[in-house]
Enzyme design. Structure first.
Site, short mmCIF file in Angstrom:
data_model
loop_
_atom_site.label_atom_id
_atom_site.label_comp_id
_atom_site.label_asym_id
_atom_site.label_seq_id
_atom_site.Cartn_x
_atom_site.Cartn_y
_atom_site.Cartn_z
N GLU A 60 -3.40 8.52 -1.25
CA GLU A 60 -2.32 7.49 -1.43
C GLU A 60 -1.23 8.06 -2.70
OE1 GLU A 60 -5.40 6.00 -0.69
OE2 GLU A 60 -4.78 5.62 1.26
N ASP B 185 -0.40 11.57 0.67
CA ASP B 185 -1.34 12.50 0.61
C ASP B 185 -2.63 12.17 0.93
OD1 ASP B 185 -2.51 11.75 -1.56
OD2 ASP B 185 -2.75 13.41 -2.58
N TRP C 10 1.03 -1.06 -0.05
CA TRP C 10 -0.29 0.02 0.14
C TRP C 10 0.73 1.02 0.03
CZ3 TRP C 10 -4.81 -0.40 -0.98
CH2 TRP C 10 -6.15 0.99 -1.34
N GLU D 267 -18.34 5.71 -2.53
CA GLU D 267 -17.49 5.95 -2.59
C GLU D 267 -17.39 7.58 -3.50
OE1 GLU D 267 -12.59 5.58 -1.53
OE2 GLU D 267 -12.84 4.87 -4.12
#
Length: 384
Positions: free
Chosen positions: A175, A172, A122, A331
């Protein structure tokens, strides 16, 4: 156009129902250990909780009257941090010695529900969540008079971590762009450190460190994080990012009604808002660069704090309109894509975009509370 009275009443009833069902959904999906899942079904998020997303979710639940849910999340954050006491100590000591650790050795941005860093790759080094959770604790204390002493050791660890690391570039909120110092990240850090300094649970030296570092961060924002009269996406950029709405809105690092606050709101409206939906930033290609209901709510909170409740209500209505027939909020939506050619690559990688996203539900709740004082219904009495 002004809605007829009956239509306005129906709209308010529908919104109240969506707010209530959103809080119920968040409660039903919260892990037994307190973590909020980002999304229960989206392949890239399932099984993980973010400090940033979770802190904003906890703040919404607290504001709505679900204090126990918020406190369970704060307890989870505290356990995660205290389990990494030695790591944080080493990070702070290395920074003081002028030999900061590599990005890979910094704390991750998301954790499994049992507090592990997880095994998936990640874009993990993000500082904003560590400020945001402390800010949310302070908001909860104001809402409910809770005793923050139970989280004092982990708040102290957070101060050490942020005070030693706040100037570092990192990913940020989205990502992305780890090479930059992001102004919304700085805002989250400043809010958290200011909260830590004023909660009254730290020793004098650490409280002073939190306060003085918050002063430094805020001065840095104003000196280096402003372009064309508004907050900038990152230091050296002239663009805006919708996450800046949190800095001038609900987190109140830059007052929304100030000249810098109103200019930032205006820049977000000009560059990123279309028909009530808000993009993350110009050039966004994630799932085609759609519009995010949670960002409409953040912008609505900024407008409300700046004295424009009518615009805030319009943004709230747009966010509510993204809910599906079952009340699930996504989202993002594809009503106004910045680059429709980039949707398929993300679908092939991770499947369709996240729905539900708990953060979307939370920000709807938070804006509804801000505008109308929405609160959770009182528990129903039961007969013996």
């Amino acid at each position: 156009m002004t809605l007829p009275t009956t239509d306005r009443a129906a709209e308010q009833t529908g919104l109240a129902a969506l707010v209530a069902s959103s809080a119920d959904l968040i409660s039903s999906l919260q892990d037994a250990g307190g973590a909020y899942p980002a999304s229960p079904t989206f392949s890239a998020y399932a099984g993980y909780s973010w400090f940033r997303d979770g802190a904003f979710i906890a703040d919404a639940m607290s504001a709505y009257g679900r204090a126990e849910s918020a406190e369970r999340f704060f307890d989870w954050c505290a356990r995660v941090l205290e389990s990494r006491r030695d790591e944080i100590g080493a990070i702070a000591a290395a920074a003081r010695a002028g030999a900061p650790v590599e990005d890979a050795a910094m704390l991750p941005t998301r954790f499994t529900f049992d507090g592990r860093a997880g095994d998936d790759e990640w874009w993990d080094f993000q500082l904003d969540g560590y400020g945001t959770w402390v800010w949310a604790v302070a908001e909860h204390v104001r809402n409910h008079g809770a005793d923050a002493a139970r989280w004092a050791p982990s708040i102290a660890l957070t101060v050490d971590y942020l005070a030693s690391s706040w100037q570092r570039p990192c990913f940020d909120w989205w990502e992305e762009h780890a090479e930059h110092v992001h102004v919304s990240t700085l805002g989250c850090i400043a809010a958290g450190l200011r909260a830590a300094a004023t909660l009254g649970v730290l020793d004098d030296a650490r409280a002073a460190l939190a306060a003085s570092t918050a002063d430094e961060v805020e001065a840095f924002i104003r000196a280096r994080g402003v372009a064309d009269g508004h907050l900038s996406k990152w230091v050296g950029s002239t663009a805006v990012d919708a996450s800046l709405a949190a800095v001038v809105g609900v987190m109140d690092v830059v007052p929304a009604a100030s000249a810098l606050g109103t200019a930032t709101i205006a820049a977000i409206e000009r560059d990123l808002a279309v028909d009530g939906g808000v993009h993350r930033f110009l050039g966004d290609t994630y799932f085609g660069g759609g519009q995010w209901p949670l960002l409409s709510c953040f912008l609505g909170l900024a407008h409300a704090r700046a004295g424009d409740p009518d615009r805030a209500r319009a943004l709230l209505a747009w966010a509510a309109s993204t809910a599906g027939p079952d009340g699930s909020m996504p989202e993002q939506v594809e009503r106004h894509l910045l680059d429709a050619s980039r949707v398929d690559e993300w679908v092939e990688r991770w499947g369709t975009s996240a729905d539900p996203l708990l953060w979307s539900h939370a920000m709807l709740i938070r804006l509804a509370v801000e505008l109308d004082g929405a609160t959770a219904p009182a528990p129903q009495e039961t007969s013996a």
